[in-house]
Design an enzyme around this catalytic site. Structure first.
Site, PDB file in Angstrom:
ATOM      1  N   LYS A  17       0.877  -1.175   0.000  1.00 25.21           N
ATOM      2  CA  LYS A  17       0.000   0.000   0.000  1.00 25.21           C
ATOM      3  C   LYS A  17       0.916   1.227   0.000  1.00 25.21           C
ATOM      4  CE  LYS A  17      -3.943   2.080   2.349  1.00 25.21           C
ATOM      5  NZ  LYS A  17      -3.494   3.463   2.140  1.00 25.21           N
ATOM      6  N   ARG A  55      -4.211   8.009  -4.363  1.00 20.69           N
ATOM      7  CA  ARG A  55      -4.857   7.129  -5.335  1.00 20.69           C
ATOM      8  C   ARG A  55      -5.359   7.960  -6.503  1.00 20.69           C
ATOM      9  NH1 ARG A  55      -8.504   2.692  -4.288  1.00 20.69           N
ATOM     10  NH2 ARG A  55      -8.922   1.623  -6.258  1.00 20.69           N
ATOM     11  N   LYS A  98      -7.194  -3.760   3.304  1.00 20.23           N
ATOM     12  CA  LYS A  98      -5.964  -3.003   3.539  1.00 20.23           C
ATOM     13  C   LYS A  98      -5.492  -3.292   4.960  1.00 20.23           C
ATOM     14  CE  LYS A  98      -8.640   1.142   4.695  1.00 20.23           C
ATOM     15  NZ  LYS A  98      -8.911   2.570   4.359  1.00 20.23           N
TER      16      LYS A  98
END
Length: 540
Positions: A228, A233, A398
Site C-alpha cells: 500500500k 490514489r 488493507k
C-alpha cells in the site's frame, strides 16, 4: 433559502451518517428544480464563484458595525459566517427573501464590484440567522456539515432507486443544476449519457482487515498481496483522444500533472498510486506535496519533483471495459499494458508472494530495503474479484502498518468550526529540546483536531480555559511546564523534514491516540527522539 438553510442546520447537528443520508435524500425529493440541483452542487463542491471572496463578507460587516466589536464577537464564536449571521444589523426596506437559485445565479454572474452590494442586500432580506449563515457558507464554499460529496451523490441515487455507481460514472458528463439527472431519477426521461471521452470511473475501495477475525476465515491462497504505497490514489484516463487524471473522489487534477498526461500513450484507464519517483525509487510523501494543489507548474518544479504512477489495476483497454473480469486476468492485462507503454513514469506495483498469514505478517512488519520501506502497509485482493465501485465486503482488504507514537505536550489551542465552534478543539503540541542557551524548552511538532471523544473534548476544553496563560487573537497559549501541563499520546504515520516548522520536522497524519492525564509534561518525548526516527526513515 429557508429549506436549504434548514437542511444545512440539521446536517451540521446530525452525527449519524445514515441520518445525514436521509436528510439529503428527502430534501432532493421534496425540493423543486433548479433549487435542489444547486443545493446538490453545493454539497458536492461543484459550485464556484470566481468573484465572491470572504474578504467581501468582512468588508460588509465592518461597514455596518464597529469593527473591533465584531472581531471580539468573531473571536468568541470562532466562525466568520456564524459570527456575521448573528451580528448582522439589518436595515429596513427589503421585503422579499431571495431563493437559492437567485443567490447562486447572482453570485455566478456578479463582478467583483457587485459582490459586496449583493451580500448586503441579501443579508438584509433574510430574517433568520440560520438563513444568513447558509447564504455565507454557500458563498465561501465551506459548508462544514460533515457530508462528503460521495454521500450526497448516494442520496441522489437513493432518491431515484438506482445504484450509486451509476451516479458516479455519470457525474463528469453532468452540469449543475442537474435537471437532466433529476428527470431520469424521477422516471421522466432516459438516463443521461455517460459516453463522454475521458470520464471518471467510480473506484473500488478496500476494507480495513481485522487480523484476529479475518485471518481465521480466509484462505491465503485466494488472495494476492501488494504494498500500500504512500501517495494518493489516482485514475489515469486516455480515451477518445482525451487524457485526464482524477483523484479517487473524481476531482480532476490533470492541469497539475502534465508530465503524467504526456506519458499516457495508449488508450486505457489505469488505477494506481501517484508518487514522486526519482531514478526508479519512490520519494517521500513530502515531495509529492510539492506538486499537489497547485494551479500551475513550471519546468523547474517538474524537474525537481518528477511524478509517476505505480499501477494497481487496468479498468479499460482501448474500448474494452475490463472491470467485469477477475483480478487475476486484469493483472495479466495490466502487466502487458504497462510493458507496451514502456514509460519511465508508469510502472507496476509488484506482487508480494506469501504462503501463510504468518508470512504476510512478517513481511508487513519488516519490509525489504528499498521502496517497500516507504509503503504504508499491504493490500490484499482476491484473485477472482471483479472491479466493483464502492467498498464491497470481502474482495479487498488493507492492512496498514502500526502508527508511530510519541508523547507530546499541549502548547496552544484554537476553537474549531461548525458544532465545535464553542470548544477549543484544534491543538498544537510540542516536545522538549534545548534552546541556544541550553535551557530545556518545548518546540511545536504538530497539530491535531481529532482522535478524542466528545466527553474528552469537554475535558480538554476546560483544561485550556483554566490554564490559558496568553492570547494571540483566536489562539490560546496554555500552561506547559515540566510539572504543569497536559500530555497527549500522538499517533502519526511518518516524519518529514520541514523548513516551515521551528522544530525542523513535520508529522504525517497526526492524531490524538490518548490523553495522558497521569503523565507529567517533563516526561514527554525529546526532539532528539524524533530526529533519530527521521534519520532511520531516510536511511532506508
Amino acid at each position: 433559502m429557508r429549506a436549504f438553510a434548514e437542511l444545512l442546520d440539521r446536517l451540521s447537528l446530525t452525527p449519524s451518517r445514515n441520518a445525514k443520508l436521509t436528510l439529503v435524500r428527502d430534501y432532493l425529493r421534496e425540493t423543486p428544480d433548479p433549487h435542489r440541483g444547486w443545493a446538490l452542487a453545493a454539497l458536492t463542491g461543484d459550485l464556484t464563484f470566481d468573484a465572491a471572496k470572504p474578504t467581501f463578507i468582512r468588508k460588509a460587516i465592518e461597514a455596518r458595525m464597529d469593527p473591533q466589536l465584531f472581531w471580539w464577537s468573531y473571536d468568541y464564536v470562532g466562525d466568520l459566517a456564524e459570527a456575521v449571521s448573528l451580528c448582522w444589523p439589518r436595515r429596513p426596506g427589503a421585503n422579499r427573501e431571495p431563493d437559492l437559485a437567485e443567490v447562486v445565479e447572482g453570485l455566478r454572474d456578479a463582478s467583483r464590484a457587485e459582490v459586496q452590494g449583493l451580500i448586503e442586500g441579501w443579508l438584509d432580506a433574510l430574517p433568520d440567522p440560520r438563513e444568513r449563515w447558509a447564504l455565507l457558507k454557500l458563498m465561501t464554499r465551506e459548508l462544514r456539515v460533515g457530508l462528503t460529496a460521495r454521500l450526497a451523490k448516494r442520496a441522489a441515487a437513493e432518491m431515484g432507486g438506482v445504484d450509486p455507481a451509476e451516479i458516479e460514472e455519470l457525474w463528469h458528463a453532468l452540469h449543475p443544476p442537474y435537471e437532466d439527472l433529476f428527470a431520469w431519477l424521477e422516471g421522466r426521461s432516459e438516463k443521461p449519457s455517460s459516453e463522454n471521452p475521458g470520464r471518471f470511473r467510480p473506484v473500488m475501495l478496500a476494507q480495513a482487515i481485522d487480523e484476529a477475525v479475518d485471518f481465521a476465515r480466509l484462505d491465503p491462497a485466494d488472495y494476492a498481496a501488494e504494498w500500500k504505497w504512500d501517495g494518493i490514489r489516482v485514475q489515469a484516463v486516455h480515451e477518445g483522444g482525451v487524457r485526464r487524471l482524477y483523484t479517487r473522489t473524481g476531482d480532476d487534477i490533470s492541469r497539475t500533472f502534465p508530465d503524467i498526461l504526456g506519458a499516457l500513450e495508449r488508450e486505457g484507464v489505469l488505477d494506481g498510486e501517484l508518487l514522486v519517483v526519482r531514478d526508479g525509487r519512490v520519494a517521500s510523501f513530502a515531495d509529492l506535496q510539492q506538486r499537489l494543489n497547485r494551479k500551475a507548474v513550471d519546468a523547474k518544479l517538474l524537474a525537481a519533483y518528477p511524478a509517476g504512477i505505480r499501477a494497481y489495476d487496468l479498468l479499460q483497454e482501448g474500448e474494452e471495459d475490463l472491470r467485469p473480469l477477475p483480478f487475476a486476468e486484469r493483472r495479466q492485462r495490466l502487466e502487458a499494458f504497462v510493458a507496451r507503454e514502456a514509460s519511465p513514469r508508469i510502472d507496476l506495483s509488484p506482487m508480494q508472494p506469501f504462503d501463510t498469514w504468518a508470512d504476510l505478517t512478517q513481511l508487513r512488519a519488516s519490509p525489504p530495503a528499498g521502496d517497500a520501506q516507504i509503503a504504508e502497509g499491504v493490500m490484499l485482493k482476491r484473485w477472482d474479484s471483479i472491479y466493483e465501485a464502492g467498498r464491497p465486503k470481502g474482495p479487498w482488504f488493507k492492512w496498514k502498518r502500526d502508527p508511530f507514537l510519541v508523547d507530546a505536550v499541549l502548547m496552544y489551542a484554537q476553537r474549531g468550526h461548525g458544532k465545535r465552534s464553542s470548544f477549543y478543539s484544534d491543538y498544537t503540541f510540542g516536545v522538549w529540546c534545548d534552546d541556544p542557551l541550553g535551557k530545556r524548552v518545548l518546540t511545536p511538532v504538530g497539530k491535531a483536531y481529532f482522535g478524542f471523544t466528545d466527553e474528552e473534548l469537554k475535558q480538554i476544553d476546560k483544561f485550556v480555559r483554566d490554564h490559558t496563560v496568553e492570547r494571540f487573537g483566536p489562539v490560546r497559549a496554555v500552561r506547559a511546564e515540566p510539572h504543569a501541563g497536559l500530555v497527549f499520546e500522538v499517533a502519526f504515520e511518518g516524519l518529514q523534514r520541514s523548513s516551515r516548522h521551528k522544530s525542523g520536522v513535520a508529522m504525517r497524519f497526526p492524531r490524538i491516540s490518548r490523553i495522558r492525564w497521569d503523565k507529567p509534561p517533563g516526561e514527554a518525548d525529546e526532539l532528539a527522539t524524533l530526529e533519530r526516527l527521521l534519520e532511520r526513515m531516510e536511511a532506508r
